[in-house]
Design an enzyme around this catalytic site. Sequence first.
Site, PDB file in Angstrom:
ATOM      1  N   ASP A 297      -3.714   5.946   6.110  1.00  0.00           N
ATOM      2  CA  ASP A 297      -4.157   7.219   6.684  1.00  0.00           C
ATOM      3  C   ASP A 297      -5.165   6.895   7.797  1.00  0.00           C
ATOM      4  O   ASP A 297      -4.776   6.594   8.920  1.00  0.00           O
ATOM      5  CB  ASP A 297      -4.763   8.024   5.522  1.00  0.00           C
ATOM      6  CG  ASP A 297      -5.128   9.446   5.884  1.00  0.00           C
ATOM      7  OD1 ASP A 297      -4.333  10.119   6.538  1.00  0.00           O
ATOM      8  OD2 ASP A 297      -6.219   9.894   5.489  1.00  0.00           O
TER       9      ASP A 297
ATOM     10  N   ARG B 226       2.163  12.475  -9.032  1.00  0.00           N
ATOM     11  CA  ARG B 226       2.558  11.069  -8.835  1.00  0.00           C
ATOM     12  C   ARG B 226       3.982  10.819  -9.329  1.00  0.00           C
ATOM     13  O   ARG B 226       4.662   9.918  -8.866  1.00  0.00           O
ATOM     14  CB  ARG B 226       1.624  10.135  -9.620  1.00  0.00           C
ATOM     15  CG  ARG B 226       0.222  10.009  -9.069  1.00  0.00           C
ATOM     16  CD  ARG B 226      -0.472   8.836  -9.761  1.00  0.00           C
ATOM     17  NE  ARG B 226      -1.915   8.886  -9.633  1.00  0.00           N
ATOM     18  CZ  ARG B 226      -2.602   8.415  -8.586  1.00  0.00           C
ATOM     19  NH1 ARG B 226      -1.978   7.887  -7.579  1.00  0.00           N
ATOM     20  NH2 ARG B 226      -3.915   8.492  -8.565  1.00  0.00           N
TER      21      ARG B 226
ATOM     22  N   PHE C  63      -1.102  16.398   3.766  1.00  0.00           N
ATOM     23  CA  PHE C  63      -1.446  15.685   2.539  1.00  0.00           C
ATOM     24  C   PHE C  63      -0.189  15.555   1.691  1.00  0.00           C
ATOM     25  O   PHE C  63       0.246  16.507   1.045  1.00  0.00           O
ATOM     26  CB  PHE C  63      -2.575  16.384   1.774  1.00  0.00           C
ATOM     27  CG  PHE C  63      -3.220  15.450   0.798  1.00  0.00           C
ATOM     28  CD1 PHE C  63      -4.193  14.557   1.203  1.00  0.00           C
ATOM     29  CD2 PHE C  63      -2.798  15.420  -0.526  1.00  0.00           C
ATOM     30  CE1 PHE C  63      -4.750  13.649   0.310  1.00  0.00           C
ATOM     31  CE2 PHE C  63      -3.343  14.522  -1.433  1.00  0.00           C
ATOM     32  CZ  PHE C  63      -4.319  13.629  -1.012  1.00  0.00           C
TER      33      PHE C  63
ATOM     34  N   GLU D 250       0.848  -1.201   0.000  1.00  0.00           N
ATOM     35  CA  GLU D 250       0.000   0.000   0.000  1.00  0.00           C
ATOM     36  C   GLU D 250       0.880   1.246   0.000  1.00  0.00           C
ATOM     37  O   GLU D 250       1.990   1.233   0.539  1.00  0.00           O
ATOM     38  CB  GLU D 250      -0.918  -0.081   1.240  1.00  0.00           C
ATOM     39  CG  GLU D 250      -1.738   1.133   1.567  1.00  0.00           C
ATOM     40  CD  GLU D 250      -2.817   1.461   0.551  1.00  0.00           C
ATOM     41  OE1 GLU D 250      -2.476   1.603  -0.639  1.00  0.00           O
ATOM     42  OE2 GLU D 250      -3.977   1.631   0.944  1.00  0.00           O
ATOM     43  N   ASP D 251       0.387   2.329  -0.613  1.00  0.00           N
ATOM     44  CA  ASP D 251       1.183   3.559  -0.641  1.00  0.00           C
ATOM     45  C   ASP D 251       1.212   4.245   0.718  1.00  0.00           C
ATOM     46  O   ASP D 251       2.267   4.584   1.240  1.00  0.00           O
ATOM     47  CB  ASP D 251       0.665   4.524  -1.736  1.00  0.00           C
ATOM     48  CG  ASP D 251      -0.833   4.837  -1.628  1.00  0.00           C
ATOM     49  OD1 ASP D 251      -1.521   4.283  -0.740  1.00  0.00           O
ATOM     50  OD2 ASP D 251      -1.322   5.640  -2.445  1.00  0.00           O
TER      51      ASP D 251
HETATM   52  P1  5GP Z   1      -7.307   5.469   4.341  1.00  0.00           P
HETATM   53  O1  5GP Z   1      -8.400   4.522   3.994  1.00  0.00           O
HETATM   54  O2  5GP Z   1      -6.194   4.825   5.160  1.00  0.00           O
HETATM   55  O3  5GP Z   1      -7.814   6.711   4.992  1.00  0.00           O
HETATM   56  O4  5GP Z   1      -6.682   6.019   3.008  1.00  0.00           O
HETATM   57  C1  5GP Z   1      -6.119   5.237   2.089  1.00  0.00           C
HETATM   58  C2  5GP Z   1      -5.905   5.960   0.777  1.00  0.00           C
HETATM   59  O5  5GP Z   1      -6.177   7.387   0.822  1.00  0.00           O
HETATM   60  C3  5GP Z   1      -4.461   5.842   0.406  1.00  0.00           C
HETATM   61  O6  5GP Z   1      -4.205   4.620  -0.240  1.00  0.00           O
HETATM   62  C4  5GP Z   1      -4.275   7.045  -0.493  1.00  0.00           C
HETATM   63  O7  5GP Z   1      -4.673   6.721  -1.799  1.00  0.00           O
HETATM   64  C5  5GP Z   1      -5.216   8.098   0.078  1.00  0.00           C
HETATM   65  N1  5GP Z   1      -4.478   9.011   0.983  1.00  0.00           N
HETATM   66  C6  5GP Z   1      -4.552   9.085   2.317  1.00  0.00           C
HETATM   67  N2  5GP Z   1      -3.722  10.033   2.815  1.00  0.00           N
HETATM   68  C7  5GP Z   1      -3.097  10.579   1.746  1.00  0.00           C
HETATM   69  C8  5GP Z   1      -2.099  11.602   1.593  1.00  0.00           C
HETATM   70  O8  5GP Z   1      -1.583  12.237   2.533  1.00  0.00           O
HETATM   71  N3  5GP Z   1      -1.704  11.879   0.326  1.00  0.00           N
HETATM   72  C9  5GP Z   1      -2.215  11.224  -0.765  1.00  0.00           C
HETATM   73  N4  5GP Z   1      -1.755  11.591  -1.953  1.00  0.00           N
HETATM   74  N5  5GP Z   1      -3.156  10.256  -0.660  1.00  0.00           N
HETATM   75  C10 5GP Z   1      -3.585   9.927   0.584  1.00  0.00           C
END
Ligand code: 5GP
Length: 171
Positions: free
Chosen positions: A97, A160, A147, A93-94
């Site tokens: 959050d 990206r 972010f 996973e990238d």
């Molecule tokens: P979660 O479900 O953990 O809140 O978020 C997962 C997805 O939200 C990540 O895979 C990503 O695509 C996006 N995301 C969450 N935080 C960030 C951030 O700080 N920057 C970016 N570019 N994407 C984020």
Amino acid sequence: MKLAQGILFTERQILQRVDELAKQIEKDYQGRELVLCAILKGSIPFLADLMRKIHGDVRLTLIEMKSMVDGKHASILFTSSVDLSGKHVLVVEDIVDTGITLDYLMKHLEAERGPTSLKVCAFLDKPEARKVEVPIHYRGFTVPDRFVVGYGLDWHERYRNLPYITWVEPE
Ligand code: 5GP
């Protein structure tokens, strides 16, 4: 929003950390068949760098997930068909959050795909934003509650392609 001036992690720092993660993964999965299950699109650069550094029996499956906008809906689309049943699966996973997306995926994989083991490798971890506890077995870096963009991570599909990690901030 605009791109910040600062850099959180340089290209060099990233590649060094990815190398360390790959070495650890290679050691932990030695002699086993490993299936990397990468979440599109943000994990593409990380996946590409990571997988080329892991020597051994590595396979790949790609997943596209539509995030839960209203907290109810999520969909998981397997874009390639590798059978995960009885396999050692590592989700790539990238960024984690809130943890909601990963939690949903992990539950789905465990309930529907029958992996022998299921672990998570996240390039970035933003612990301050966490709403659901999710395990992160391999972590690239921890980031503050901003972010972040670059190295696969976008802001409205931009940035990206940056080889480093920075963030966006109000104009
Ligand atoms: P979660 O479900 O953990 O809140 O978020 C997962 C997805 O939200 C990540 O895979 C990503 O695509 C996006 N995301 C969450 N935080 C960030 C951030 O700080 N920057 C970016 N570019 N994407 C984020």
